[in-house]
Design an enzyme around this catalytic site. Structure first.
Site, PDB file in Angstrom:
ATOM      1  N   ARG A 135       0.831  -1.204   0.000  1.00 48.85           N
ATOM      2  CA  ARG A 135       0.000   0.000   0.000  1.00 48.85           C
ATOM      3  C   ARG A 135       0.867   1.257   0.000  1.00 48.85           C
ATOM      4  O   ARG A 135       0.538   2.249  -0.643  1.00 48.85           O
ATOM      5  CB  ARG A 135      -0.975   0.017   1.178  1.00 48.85           C
ATOM      6  N   SER A 155      15.119  14.785   2.384  1.00 45.94           N
ATOM      7  CA  SER A 155      16.157  13.891   2.882  1.00 45.94           C
ATOM      8  C   SER A 155      15.552  12.715   3.635  1.00 45.94           C
ATOM      9  O   SER A 155      14.611  12.878   4.407  1.00 45.94           O
ATOM     10  CB  SER A 155      17.099  14.643   3.807  1.00 45.94           C
ATOM     11  N   GLU A 204       2.034   1.542  -3.430  1.00 42.21           N
ATOM     12  CA  GLU A 204       0.917   2.022  -4.241  1.00 42.21           C
ATOM     13  C   GLU A 204       0.718   3.528  -4.071  1.00 42.21           C
ATOM     14  O   GLU A 204       0.475   4.248  -5.048  1.00 42.21           O
ATOM     15  CB  GLU A 204      -0.353   1.274  -3.832  1.00 42.21           C
TER      16      GLU A 204
END
Length: 150
Positions: free
Chosen positions: A91, A117, A94
């Site tokens: 997820r 960073s 995704e």
């Protein structure tokens, strides 16, 4: 003292953590650092000081070789190059696949051309009560580093 690599140390640490019944939050209090950072160090992705490693080792009843591994250089980049198959990790993959260009566009609009960073960085994970089902709140806090012209 025997030498073990970070992967073996992680296996031993997770087994000890389960035996001890301690949470990452409780271990963070023992070590004296942030919960998410301590979790990442115990999983081999950050390096503890010898004092932090000793405190974790005592709390988890770790052997000397495992404690020593906690102070060795970390193995950052914990996932293989292939798309992760674990549903929770997928997820996050995704989210970046779907919203990565949006994140980039908004960050660059607000800060200019550069990156966030992951070295000068912190992360918080919180549970947010919601009547429609509890929510996961992840806060990523990284220093902005502008690209420079040379």
């Amino acid at each position: 003292m025997d030498y073990i690599d970070r992967a073996e140390a992680t296996r031993r640490i997770l087994a000890a953590k389960e035996r001890a019944g301690l949470s990452f939050e409780e271990l963070a209090q023992v070590v004296g650092a942030h919960e998410v950072w301590v979790a990442s160090a115990l999983l081999g992705q950050n390096t503890m000081s010898s004092e932090q490693a000793a405190a974790a080792g005592k709390a988890l009843a770790l052997d000397e070789a495992t404690v020593a591994a906690l102070s060795r250089d970390a193995a950052r980049g914990s996932l293989p190059a292939a798309v992760p198959t674990d549903p929770l990790i997928y997820r996050f993959h995704e989210i970046v696949q779907v919203y990565g260009t949006t994140l980039k566009a908004v960050i660059e609009e607000k800060f200019g051309s550069g990156i966030m960073s992951a070295i000068d960085f912190s992360m918080d994970i919180d549970r947010v009560d919601d009547p429609r089902g509890d929510r996961v709140k992840v806060t990523l806090n990284g220093k902005f580093l502008p690209y420079r012209t040379w």
